[in-house]
Enzyme design. Structure first.
Site, PDB file in Angstrom:
ATOM      1  N   LYS A 158      15.948 -10.280  -5.217  1.00  0.00           N
ATOM      2  CA  LYS A 158      15.164  -9.063  -5.435  1.00  0.00           C
ATOM      3  C   LYS A 158      14.335  -8.717  -4.198  1.00  0.00           C
ATOM      4  O   LYS A 158      13.854  -9.603  -3.509  1.00  0.00           O
ATOM      5  CB  LYS A 158      14.202  -9.252  -6.618  1.00  0.00           C
ATOM      6  CG  LYS A 158      14.870  -9.452  -7.960  1.00  0.00           C
ATOM      7  CD  LYS A 158      13.821  -9.582  -9.059  1.00  0.00           C
ATOM      8  CE  LYS A 158      14.476  -9.699 -10.426  1.00  0.00           C
ATOM      9  NZ  LYS A 158      13.481  -9.742 -11.510  1.00  0.00           N
ATOM     10  N   GLY A 164      13.475  -0.561 -10.316  1.00  0.00           N
ATOM     11  CA  GLY A 164      14.549   0.346 -10.694  1.00  0.00           C
ATOM     12  C   GLY A 164      15.915  -0.096 -10.210  1.00  0.00           C
ATOM     13  O   GLY A 164      16.823   0.715 -10.091  1.00  0.00           O
ATOM     14  N   GLY A 165      16.055  -1.396  -9.942  1.00  0.00           N
ATOM     15  CA  GLY A 165      17.377  -1.916  -9.602  1.00  0.00           C
ATOM     16  C   GLY A 165      17.730  -1.844  -8.126  1.00  0.00           C
ATOM     17  O   GLY A 165      18.728  -2.408  -7.696  1.00  0.00           O
ATOM     18  N   TYR A 202      18.668 -16.237 -12.615  1.00  0.00           N
ATOM     19  CA  TYR A 202      19.099 -15.054 -13.355  1.00  0.00           C
ATOM     20  C   TYR A 202      19.033 -15.326 -14.860  1.00  0.00           C
ATOM     21  O   TYR A 202      19.592 -16.304 -15.340  1.00  0.00           O
ATOM     22  CB  TYR A 202      20.524 -14.677 -12.951  1.00  0.00           C
ATOM     23  CG  TYR A 202      21.063 -13.453 -13.658  1.00  0.00           C
ATOM     24  CD1 TYR A 202      20.400 -12.226 -13.547  1.00  0.00           C
ATOM     25  CD2 TYR A 202      22.227 -13.518 -14.413  1.00  0.00           C
ATOM     26  CE1 TYR A 202      20.881 -11.104 -14.194  1.00  0.00           C
ATOM     27  CE2 TYR A 202      22.719 -12.384 -15.060  1.00  0.00           C
ATOM     28  CZ  TYR A 202      22.042 -11.183 -14.941  1.00  0.00           C
ATOM     29  OH  TYR A 202      22.528 -10.067 -15.580  1.00  0.00           O
ATOM     30  N   LYS A 237      16.059   4.044 -18.839  1.00  0.00           N
ATOM     31  CA  LYS A 237      15.876   3.777 -20.255  1.00  0.00           C
ATOM     32  C   LYS A 237      16.387   4.958 -21.069  1.00  0.00           C
ATOM     33  O   LYS A 237      16.278   6.109 -20.643  1.00  0.00           O
ATOM     34  CB  LYS A 237      14.385   3.554 -20.560  1.00  0.00           C
ATOM     35  CG  LYS A 237      13.849   2.278 -19.922  1.00  0.00           C
ATOM     36  CD  LYS A 237      12.347   2.186 -20.039  1.00  0.00           C
ATOM     37  CE  LYS A 237      11.844   0.986 -19.241  1.00  0.00           C
ATOM     38  NZ  LYS A 237      10.386   1.030 -19.036  1.00  0.00           N
ATOM     39  N   GLU A 288       7.102  -7.692 -13.957  1.00  0.00           N
ATOM     40  CA  GLU A 288       6.265  -6.828 -13.121  1.00  0.00           C
ATOM     41  C   GLU A 288       5.218  -6.074 -13.933  1.00  0.00           C
ATOM     42  O   GLU A 288       5.283  -6.037 -15.166  1.00  0.00           O
ATOM     43  CB  GLU A 288       7.104  -5.841 -12.302  1.00  0.00           C
ATOM     44  CG  GLU A 288       8.065  -4.995 -13.087  1.00  0.00           C
ATOM     45  CD  GLU A 288       9.061  -4.278 -12.171  1.00  0.00           C
ATOM     46  OE1 GLU A 288       8.948  -3.050 -12.064  1.00  0.00           O
ATOM     47  OE2 GLU A 288       9.947  -4.933 -11.578  1.00  0.00           O
ATOM     48  N   ASN A 290       3.593  -2.284 -14.279  1.00  0.00           N
ATOM     49  CA  ASN A 290       3.693  -0.874 -13.893  1.00  0.00           C
ATOM     50  C   ASN A 290       2.302  -0.274 -14.006  1.00  0.00           C
ATOM     51  O   ASN A 290       1.654  -0.390 -15.041  1.00  0.00           O
ATOM     52  CB  ASN A 290       4.647  -0.120 -14.811  1.00  0.00           C
ATOM     53  CG  ASN A 290       6.069  -0.651 -14.697  1.00  0.00           C
ATOM     54  OD1 ASN A 290       6.744  -0.837 -15.687  1.00  0.00           O
ATOM     55  ND2 ASN A 290       6.517  -0.928 -13.489  1.00  0.00           N
ATOM     56  N   ARG A 292       1.320   2.859 -13.976  1.00  0.00           N
ATOM     57  CA  ARG A 292       1.248   4.271 -14.390  1.00  0.00           C
ATOM     58  C   ARG A 292       1.278   4.391 -15.916  1.00  0.00           C
ATOM     59  O   ARG A 292       1.615   3.430 -16.603  1.00  0.00           O
ATOM     60  CB  ARG A 292       2.474   5.007 -13.838  1.00  0.00           C
ATOM     61  CG  ARG A 292       3.756   4.382 -14.376  1.00  0.00           C
ATOM     62  CD  ARG A 292       5.017   5.065 -13.897  1.00  0.00           C
ATOM     63  NE  ARG A 292       6.196   4.521 -14.571  1.00  0.00           N
ATOM     64  CZ  ARG A 292       6.818   3.419 -14.225  1.00  0.00           C
ATOM     65  NH1 ARG A 292       6.402   2.705 -13.189  1.00  0.00           N
ATOM     66  NH2 ARG A 292       7.882   3.005 -14.905  1.00  0.00           N
ATOM     67  N   ARG A 338      15.399   9.690 -25.579  1.00  0.00           N
ATOM     68  CA  ARG A 338      15.269  10.593 -24.432  1.00  0.00           C
ATOM     69  C   ARG A 338      16.467  11.533 -24.387  1.00  0.00           C
ATOM     70  O   ARG A 338      17.612  11.081 -24.352  1.00  0.00           O
ATOM     71  CB  ARG A 338      15.231   9.795 -23.134  1.00  0.00           C
ATOM     72  CG  ARG A 338      14.057   8.856 -23.023  1.00  0.00           C
ATOM     73  CD  ARG A 338      13.970   8.321 -21.608  1.00  0.00           C
ATOM     74  NE  ARG A 338      12.982   7.261 -21.505  1.00  0.00           N
ATOM     75  CZ  ARG A 338      12.539   6.800 -20.340  1.00  0.00           C
ATOM     76  NH1 ARG A 338      13.009   7.285 -19.198  1.00  0.00           N
ATOM     77  NH2 ARG A 338      11.640   5.835 -20.314  1.00  0.00           N
TER      78      ARG A 338
END
Ligand code: MV4
Length: 447
Positions: A158, A164-165, A202, A237, A288, A290, A292, A338
């Site tokens: 990583k 986001g990959g 992994y 997502k 992680e 985030n 926001r 979504r």
């Protein structure tokens, strides 16, 4: 409390924030690009300032123009929403220098959590479980391969500033390590201008379970339960729900406490999300934070009854948290679907265009967040999400029936959407039984 807030965003999140401000008696300023002069957020705010051309880099990402608009309209705070400048520490720092309240964590916290290799170490020190992996950033394939050998394959490479990959690779055997490392690192340098990498064991077929947290300026931190976001396609997502079918009360309590400790370890403030991977033995690992408000925040609002946007604003204005952990009651079940203007039969290619006609359902326990309307033209410059269909019910079984019913009622004509694809997921046996992980879409739909 703030007198006037500038919303540095567009679409349904800008509308969501404008509405919260209005309920709180706070004046609002919208900023808009030339492509958004007829957008709902532009029309709903008390004032609106055009900040540039359609391209995001000329408008919603243009820090100087947004700061100028804030100063010109005498707004005392900026809400960044999500995406765009929401996790940009330089922007948060510029706000601080201009004496404008950035509704989010400080620049320093955004920077500390943005470096995921550093955040891992902070979590280890705080006793928050992380995936076994490297403690130091890795800069070359040879050193990385030695670590991978000692951790054991499969491993995940990583980028420290990734997300986001991007800059991420799974490696299943030693022979594949070097080329994967070099490719991931090249992606990291191109994407984030940084070559620091780290390596983790992994975790196969994990669930993505994230905890919502709130933290004020006085060291008080609470969590608002979890969202299961395992149903995603290529790191986008698609469906989020709360509670997660995987968590019993003991695991939820342990993860909630870990999330609060994670936030305290970085002296977090404002709303944030602590992301975990959950393996098939219910071991959880921090991945992680985030910094926001997230797209899926409404799911948490439905099960807690807490308005996260209002809480963000109150925290930024220096108020103490209005809830203690005991006051947070997770009730019933909620889900978000979504709806994107995209074509599943063309590899989910975006389908901007004009909405000729639409029907937005309602009813008991339904919430629709959108900024589109009949006659509105979806511009091609921004992301393709046009509507979030949310539902709340007493338990998951009733909830799935309700969300299927409501989705069947949605009509959006003139643009292709993923509505039918989402409907197929809601009828999938594995989804219905709650047997989902991050490989669900690729396994069940071959995507
Ligand atoms: C992982 C993982 C398995 N093992 N780390 C993807 C994005 C970033 N937030 C972290 N991600 C992952 N990290 C280890 N050690 C699997 C993923 C992952 C994933 C995580 C959450 C949601 C969707 C995902 C899809 C693919 C991979």
């Amino acid at each position: 409390m703030f007198n006037k807030i500038l919303i540095a965003n567009r679409g349904e999140i800008a509308v969501r924030i404008i509405r919260a401000c209005r309920e709180m008696g706070i004046k609002t300023v919208a900023v808009y690009s030339e492509a958004d002069k007829d957008a709902l957020h532009t029309q709903l705010a008390d004032e609106a300032v055009c900040i540039g051309k359609a391209q995001a880099s000329d408008s919603y990402l243009n820090m100087e123009r947004i700061l100028c608009a804030t100063i010109a309209t005498k707004a005392d705070a900026i809400h960044p929403g999500f995406g765009f400048l929401s996790e940009n520490s330089r922007f948060a720092s510029l706000c601080e220098k201009c004496n404008i309240a950035f509704i989010g964590p400080t620049a320093d916290i955004i920077e500390k959590t943005g470096d995921k290799s550093q955040a891992r170490n902070t979590m280890i020190e705080a006793g928050v479980p992380v995936v076994p992996g490297t403690k130091e950033p890795i800069f070359d394939a040879k050193t990385g391969e030695q670590y991978a050998d000692s951790i054991g394959y499969p491993v995940m490479i990583k980028a420290a500033l990734g997300g986001g990959g991007k800059g991420m690779r799974v490696v299943r055997a030693k022979e594949e390590f070097e080329s994967n490392f070099n490719n991931a690192q090249r992606e990291a340098v191109n994407g984030f201008g940084d070559n620091s990498m780290y390596i983790e064991k992994y975790v196969e077929h994990p669930k993505h379970v994230e905890f919502q947290i709130l933290a004020d300026h006085y060291g008080n931190v609470i969590h608002l339960g979890e969202r299961d976001c395992s149903i995603q396609r290529r790191h986008q997502k698609m469906i989020e729900e709360s509670p997660s079918t995987a968590l019993d009360e003991a695991t939820r309590k342990a993860m909630g406490e870990a999330a609060v400790n994670a936030a305290k370890a970085v002296k977090y403030r404002n709303a944030g999300t602590v992301e975990f991977l959950l393996d098939n033995k219910n071991n959880f690992y921090f991945i992680e934070i985030n910094t926001r408000i997230q797209v899926e925040h409404g799911v948490t609002e439905l099960v807690t009854g807490i308005d996260l946007i209002k809480e963000q604003i109150k925290i930024a204005a220096g108020e103490k948290l209005s809830y203690a952990q005991e006051d947070v009651v997770l009730r019933g079940a909620a889900i978000e679907i979504r709806i994107n203007a995209e074509d599943p039969s063309k590899n989910f290619a975006p389908c901007p265009g004009t909405i000729k006609d639409m029907h937005i359902p309602g009813g008991n326990g339904i919430r629709i967040d959108t900024a589109v309307y009949t006659g509105y033209t979806i511009p091609p410059y921004y992301d393709s999400m046009i509507m979030k269909v949310m539902a709340y019910d007493k338990d998951r079984e009733s909830l799935i029936k309700k969300i299927r019913s409501v989705l069947g009622e949605v009509i959006i004509e003139g643009v292709t959407t993923n509505l039918d694809f989402q409907y197929d997921i809601l009828n999938n046996e594995r989804f219905i039984s709650g047997d989902v992980n991050t490989d669900f879409i690729s396994n069940e739909f071959g995507l």
